[in-house]
Scaffold this active site. Structure first.
Site, PDB file in Angstrom:
ATOM      1  N   ASN A   1     -12.714  -0.245  -5.497  1.00  0.00           N
ATOM      2  CA  ASN A   1     -12.616  -0.662  -6.893  1.00  0.00           C
ATOM      3  C   ASN A   1     -13.762  -1.614  -7.240  1.00  0.00           C
ATOM      4  OD1 ASN A   1     -11.697  -1.470  -9.442  1.00  0.00           O
ATOM      5  ND2 ASN A   1     -10.368  -3.032  -8.548  1.00  0.00           N
TER       6      ASN A   1
ATOM      7  N   GLU B   1      -0.621 -15.277 -11.149  1.00  0.00           N
ATOM      8  CA  GLU B   1       0.086 -14.266 -11.928  1.00  0.00           C
ATOM      9  C   GLU B   1       1.602 -14.385 -11.775  1.00  0.00           C
ATOM     10  OE1 GLU B   1      -3.370 -10.873 -12.328  1.00  0.00           O
ATOM     11  OE2 GLU B   1      -1.708 -10.485 -10.971  1.00  0.00           O
TER      12      GLU B   1
ATOM     13  N   TYR C   1       0.842  -1.199   0.000  1.00  0.00           N
ATOM     14  CA  TYR C   1       0.000   0.000   0.000  1.00  0.00           C
ATOM     15  C   TYR C   1       0.878   1.249   0.000  1.00  0.00           C
ATOM     16  CZ  TYR C   1      -4.027  -2.986   0.795  1.00  0.00           C
ATOM     17  OH  TYR C   1      -4.993  -3.942   0.663  1.00  0.00           O
TER      18      TYR C   1
ATOM     19  N   CYS D   1      -6.597  -4.568  -8.169  1.00  0.00           N
ATOM     20  CA  CYS D   1      -6.331  -4.179  -6.785  1.00  0.00           C
ATOM     21  C   CYS D   1      -5.755  -5.342  -5.975  1.00  0.00           C
ATOM     22  CB  CYS D   1      -7.585  -3.620  -6.130  1.00  0.00           C
ATOM     23  SG  CYS D   1      -8.984  -4.747  -6.117  1.00  0.00           S
ATOM     24  N   HIS D   2      -5.914  -6.548  -6.473  1.00  0.00           N
ATOM     25  CA  HIS D   2      -5.341  -7.707  -5.781  1.00  0.00           C
ATOM     26  C   HIS D   2      -3.812  -7.667  -5.792  1.00  0.00           C
ATOM     27  CE1 HIS D   2      -5.594  -8.993 -10.023  1.00  0.00           C
ATOM     28  NE2 HIS D   2      -4.487  -9.682  -9.751  1.00  0.00           N
TER      29      HIS D   2
END
Length: 176
Positions: free
Chosen positions: A133, A168, A110, A141-142
């Protein structure tokens, strides 16, 4: 208000994924909301009231679901060009655009995300941008973690967030 929208759901490894779209100016679809649910009523409240559709119709299939399936199959960059429409104040709208630049497989904290937004002291505001979001996956946002490296929160649950991050990391291009 948006007069009407369509939605459809597809199975993904972490669970059912629903997308709400509205027609864009070029005739293509704009994503208003998306998330890991098969209940569209969980998505509509997160759409800004100025964009919230007055009518939502189930579609058998939406073209954007091909992108969701491609992402789930390992084509991580497939989500990058999907047009999204969200509305809020200037910081949140800018932050959502910045979220789309956080590389897959290289999550920010963050604190790093606040700095990426040009407001290094606005860590809470950056976290709020993630929380508000509406277009999960397409505005990733993950890809933002707690300052301690922990998962932090995620509207769709930390198991979904963990799956996305691991998926990912496994399929993201290797940075140069």
């Amino acid at each position: 208000m948006t007069p009407s929208a369509r939605f459809a759901t597809v199975a993904t490894p972490p669970g059912p994924f629903t997308v709400v779209v509205t027609p864009g100016p070029d005739g293509g679809d704009l994503v208003l909301a998306a998330g890991w649910t098969d209940d569209v009523s969980e998505l509509l409240p997160v759409v800004h009231r100025a964009l919230r559709p007055t009518w939502v119709e189930r579609a058998e299939r939406l073209p954007v679901l091909d992108v969701v399936e491609a992402h789930a199959a390992g084509e991580i960059g497939a989500i990058d060009a999907v047009p999204v429409r969200q509305r809020s104040g200037p910081f949140l709208e800018d932050a959502w655009e910045v979220l789309r630049t956080v590389p897959a497989g290289q999550p920010d904290t963050y604190t790093e995300f606040a700095a990426r937004c040009g407001r290094p002291s606005a860590v809470r505001a950056a976290a709020n941008a993630c929380a508000r979001n509406a277009a999960a996956l397409f505005v990733p946002c993950h890809r933002v973690l707690g300052s301690d490296g922990g998962l932090g929160g995620f509207r769709w649950g930390t198991p979904v967030k963990r799956w996305l991050l691991d998926h990912e990391a496994q399929h993201a291009p290797v940075p140069a």
